[in-house]
Design an enzyme around this catalytic site. Sequence first.
Site, mmCIF file in Angstrom:
data_model
loop_
_atom_site.group_PDB
_atom_site.id
_atom_site.type_symbol
_atom_site.label_atom_id
_atom_site.label_comp_id
_atom_site.label_asym_id
_atom_site.label_seq_id
_atom_site.Cartn_x
_atom_site.Cartn_y
_atom_site.Cartn_z
ATOM 1 N N CYS A 103 37.808 44.652 33.146
ATOM 2 C CA CYS A 103 38.093 44.349 31.748
ATOM 3 C C CYS A 103 39.287 43.393 31.741
ATOM 4 O O CYS A 103 39.932 43.188 32.774
ATOM 5 C CB CYS A 103 38.477 45.602 30.983
ATOM 6 S SG CYS A 103 37.272 46.919 31.138
ATOM 7 N N LYS A 106 34.599 38.642 36.867
ATOM 8 C CA LYS A 106 35.200 37.639 37.745
ATOM 9 C C LYS A 106 35.939 38.260 38.921
ATOM 10 O O LYS A 106 35.803 37.827 40.049
ATOM 11 C CB LYS A 106 36.141 36.751 36.922
ATOM 12 C CG LYS A 106 36.867 35.684 37.731
ATOM 13 C CD LYS A 106 35.904 34.616 38.200
ATOM 14 C CE LYS A 106 36.586 33.526 38.988
ATOM 15 N NZ LYS A 106 35.602 32.758 39.773
#
Length: 607
Positions: free
Chosen positions: A2, A602
Amino acid sequence: MCRIFAAILKGGKASPILTAGLKRLEYGGYDSAGIATIHNGRLFVKKDAGKINEVDRRLDFGSLPGSLGIAHNRWATHGAPVQVNAHPHTDCKGSVAVVHNGIIENFAELKKELLDKGHHFISKTDTEVVAHLVEEYLLQGISFRDACLHASRRLEGSYALAVISTVEPSRIMLLRKDSPLLLGLSDEGNFASSDAVAFIDHTQDAVPLDSGEMAELTSSAYSVFRTADGKAVLKKPIRLEWTLEEASKEGFPHFMLKEIFEQSRSLHYALNLQKPYLELMAELLDRSKTVYLVAAGTSYHSCVAASYIYSELAALTAIPVVASEFVEQYGRSVNVDSTVLLVSQSGETADVLRAAEYVKAKAATVLGITNVLGSTLTRVTRAYLLQQSGPELGVAATKTYASQLLTHMQLALYLGKKRGKLSQSEVDYYLDAFKKTPELVEQALREHDERMKKLARKYLSRKHFFFLARGLNTATALEARLKLSEIACTPSTALPAGESKHGPISLVEKGVPAVFIAPDDGTNKLMEGNIMEMKARGAEAIILGARDDEKLRRLSDEYVALPPDIPGILTPIVYVVPLQLFAYHMAVEKGLDPDKPRNLAKSVTVL
Ligand code: M6R
């Protein structure tokens, strides 16, 4: 996984800034989004499941009042991506709000304890316990700062937390254990985020927090404490080199494509490595008895290529190891004579940092290569090289891979020289060759974008691909497979070509596309045999080879011609480019969003 963002301004509304920051942080998670602000002593929260743009269209985040707020993009770990599980989470009275990146491992025990005390939970997340825990301490009459400090001491696991409360509506508390978190300081107010791209349009002055630290942020000041004993820590800001332009799409439809096309520029920056660190790291590598190259995903593939490069240029054995396996695979053999070179674009990958912690306890030397100044990797290593690729926001690593390769090459060159394995004329030859990589990549981009789009259309419906290579381009095959699977959700097999006869060739049947990465680097003769074997069983040969290699061209169904006369060692940087483009176009042709691959984030900041 997150991403969190917090802003506290001297005046004006924080919500438009928080919304813009969330949009830039979207690469970190896109299951749900939410913002909480405080205005006139009241807490306002808007949140929902969905991608940030959709949620913002529905809820209009920018309408939230107040000059202070916290924001969150979610990548679900505990609880489905539905509205009630989206962050921010609040306490029973709606006076405390929390956003979190990480995992609270003991949340079930804490939740039970808090339920027994009468707290009311509404979500399935681990994060909600933090809001109730802070509330519980506030009920005991202590300050907001101390309530957060006490709460943090009860939490096990990893977290970057931003907490606000109507009890003290002019400050934000930030807590860090493992998950990345840094402050941004400016004249208009202060910020905190998992990633500087959230606030880079407001300031380049940042204070990275270390694990086990808490910061108290007001609109004009910041202070940092150790959570263990509450002692103040003096932390000076660092100056980030990234700009907003570098963090935007600059007219490309996706970050991934923009970053593929940016490679010649980022390679150019990677030629400016810090010489004293190159020398120091070469010295430390030279002294070691065992060298491990530890990384995950694409960074690991750079290490696979690097193991060939350190051997070729410096006669050094360097063992590439997947970070999540390192402790179990080599832990017992690490000692004071070992050096572990960690490679991580983000510098925050949990598996890499776990390996670092383990080997430091065994007195091994820990070195690093990263793209992010101020990341955790830069603080756990004895020396590190900054690859200077600029922010990479596409989930798929592209430009940072090329720069990692070039960084390894330069380090290998220093080492080769130091160990007397290269003559001065060889050193000069390679230095000259390295300088040509930006132009070679530029050429590959110019010549192959359209072509790879056509090939993607041609092969769109094929169910399975092969990527085969020899020597250091084995890494290119692995990287091509990773790109195609993560972005285009297309399965493939990648392996050193010599291995195909030992099993995988049984998967070959008529029409299976087999991609051969076959530069003119001395491995071609053997490769020709591998191509014939696959073709004899019906494979369609897509060959990446030198422009003037007529023999390979004749063997191919599709020939992707790359510049001839590239020193073998540089070929992975050039040959990966068409394959990155192929994965990108396959994804787009399939109607997938290359910047938001399914189930991925990512950087993986949890174990
Ligand atoms: O930030 P890092 O280089 O440590 O990240 C490692 C991997 O998570 C990363 O390379 C991942 O595999 C990418 N999605 C690859 O495109």
